[in-house]
Design an enzyme around this catalytic site. Structure first.
Site, PDB file in Angstrom:
ATOM      1  N   GLY A 193      -1.829  -7.797  40.937  1.00 39.00           N
ATOM      2  CA  GLY A 193      -0.373  -7.618  40.930  1.00 39.00           C
ATOM      3  C   GLY A 193       0.327  -8.279  42.095  1.00 39.00           C
TER       4      GLY A 193
ATOM      5  N   ASP B 230      -0.073 -19.040  33.602  1.00 40.28           N
ATOM      6  CA  ASP B 230      -1.182 -18.505  34.404  1.00 40.28           C
ATOM      7  C   ASP B 230      -2.524 -18.734  33.720  1.00 40.28           C
ATOM      8  OD1 ASP B 230       0.854 -17.627  36.016  1.00 40.28           O
ATOM      9  OD2 ASP B 230       0.144 -15.553  36.144  1.00 40.28           O
TER      10      ASP B 230
ATOM     11  N   SER C 155      -4.292 -10.945  35.839  1.00 35.84           N
ATOM     12  CA  SER C 155      -4.471 -10.591  34.418  1.00 35.84           C
ATOM     13  C   SER C 155      -4.880 -11.817  33.607  1.00 35.84           C
ATOM     14  CB  SER C 155      -3.213  -9.938  33.843  1.00 35.84           C
ATOM     15  OG  SER C 155      -2.157 -10.873  33.774  1.00 35.84           O
ATOM     16  N   ALA C 156      -4.345 -12.993  33.962  1.00 33.94           N
ATOM     17  CA  ALA C 156      -4.719 -14.216  33.248  1.00 33.94           C
ATOM     18  C   ALA C 156      -6.175 -14.573  33.509  1.00 33.94           C
ATOM     19  CB  ALA C 156      -3.815 -15.362  33.683  1.00 33.94           C
ATOM     20  N   ALA C 157      -6.621 -14.386  34.764  1.00 33.76           N
ATOM     21  CA  ALA C 157      -8.028 -14.656  35.084  1.00 33.76           C
ATOM     22  C   ALA C 157      -8.926 -13.725  34.269  1.00 33.76           C
ATOM     23  CB  ALA C 157      -8.266 -14.451  36.582  1.00 33.76           C
TER      24      ALA C 157
ATOM     25  N   GLY D 126      -2.143 -14.252  39.372  1.00 32.65           N
ATOM     26  CA  GLY D 126      -2.670 -14.448  38.021  1.00 32.65           C
ATOM     27  C   GLY D 126      -3.912 -13.628  37.714  1.00 32.65           C
TER      28      GLY D 126
ATOM     29  N   PRO E 197      -6.451 -10.243  44.607  1.00 35.32           N
ATOM     30  CA  PRO E 197      -5.582  -9.072  44.735  1.00 35.32           C
ATOM     31  C   PRO E 197      -4.832  -8.863  43.411  1.00 35.32           C
ATOM     32  CG  PRO E 197      -4.677 -10.925  45.986  1.00 35.32           C
ATOM     33  CD  PRO E 197      -5.980 -11.392  45.407  1.00 35.32           C
TER      34      PRO E 197
END
Ligand code: PMV
Length: 292
Positions: free
Chosen positions: A83, A132, A89-91, A87, A81
């Site tokens: 936001g 993250d 954006s880190a993924a 994490g 999911p």
């Protein structure tokens, strides 16, 4: 179809316990989950373009912090999911750095992936802690503390339990929630210290769900006390406990995001979530770099 040049994967993360207290020097525990984001790079004429099932104006500038501005299609698939404090954006950052390395035939060190993924994360988040994407690249479970140069990670042995994640459907605003806790100090300092002590106990109880479950429950109560839970998150925690979870708490900054539940059997919690119309899924611990 355009020829594939390289592909890479990055895991999502959950904070098992210790969020918010970690900002004030207490320890926390985080895990990489067996869900994440895959990036596939292929050749195209003209400017680099992004293919994804979601849109975000920061996507292209963020990824082009490490990718060439021309000549690529960047295809993104994720089962995280977006936001919700998992994490995502880190993924994506780790997956992109690994896809680029795959294209170049390189096998980057953890240090190199961390530095490059940070360039992407900074475009998304300004000055993130780096936790993250460190956890995403490393995999497994870690305890961590805030150090002067970023999070200091201590690897922990991977437990065999699984979690159910329940999605509130709402994004929490991490910056505002952290500022809110800061504004409520010193009244919340005792609760923050108690969270820190509880994390030490959770670390010792990591492989014992009988002991870990109640610690997660207590962590949620303390997060309520410091003002970062919401009625909707409290309802998800109740729903999971009534369906047999050993413990449940909000995970991440709060205000929205997700709830995690420690379960013996995911099925009753998933069924209760489905009846309530709440998106939910199971999450295990992602393998570590060494075990991949
Ligand atoms: O929800 P997330 O993944 O943004 O987690 C925030 C965790 C906090 O402890 C609230 C803030 C921080 O920087 O550690």
């Amino acid at each position: 179809m355009a020829r594939e040049l390289g592909r890479g994967h990055g895991s999502g993360k959950l904070i098992l316990c210790g969020e918010h207290a970690v900002v004030y020097g207490h320890p926390a525990i985080a895990l990489a989950v067996d869900r994440g984001t895959r990036v596939t790079l292929s050749r195209r004429e003209g400017p680099t373009t992004i293919e994804a099932a979601f849109s975000d104006p920061r996507l292209r500038p963020a990824l082009c912090a490490v990718l060439p501005e021309h000549g690529l299609t960047v295809h993104i698939e994720t089962d995280l999911p977006i936001g919700r404090g998992m994490g995502s954006s880190a993924a994506l950052a780790v997956a992109t750095v690994r896809a680029l390395a795959d294209w170049r035939g390189e096998h980057p060190t953890a240090h190199a992936v961390f530095a490059s993924a940070f360039d992407i994360e900074r475009v998304f988040h300004g000055t993130p802690s780096g936790l993250d994407h460190a956890v995403s690249d490393r995999g497994g479970v870690v305890s961590y503390r805030k150090g002067p140069a970023g999070p200091e990670l201590t690897p922990l042995p991977t437990p065999s339990w699984r979690l159910v994640v329940l999605d509130s459907g709402v994004a929490g605003d991490t910056r505002a929630l952290v500022a809110g806790v800061s504004a409520r100090r010193p009244a919340v300092d005792r609760a923050l210290a108690r969270i820190g002590a509880l994390v030490d106990a959770a670390r010792a109880a990591l492989h014992d769900p009988d002991a870990l479950g109640p610690l997660l429950d207590e962590n949620h109560a303390l997060l309520q006390q410091i003002g970062v839970s919401t009625p909707a998150l409290d309802r998800l925690v109740d729903l999971a406990r009534r369906a047999g979870a050993r413990g449940a708490k909000l995970a991440g900054a709060g205000g929205g995001g997700v709830v995690l539940a420690l379960v013996d059997d995911p099925a009753p919690v998933l069924a209760a979530a489905a009846r309530a119309g709440v998106p939910a899924f199971t999450a295990g611990v992602a393998p570590t770099r060494e075990d991949r």
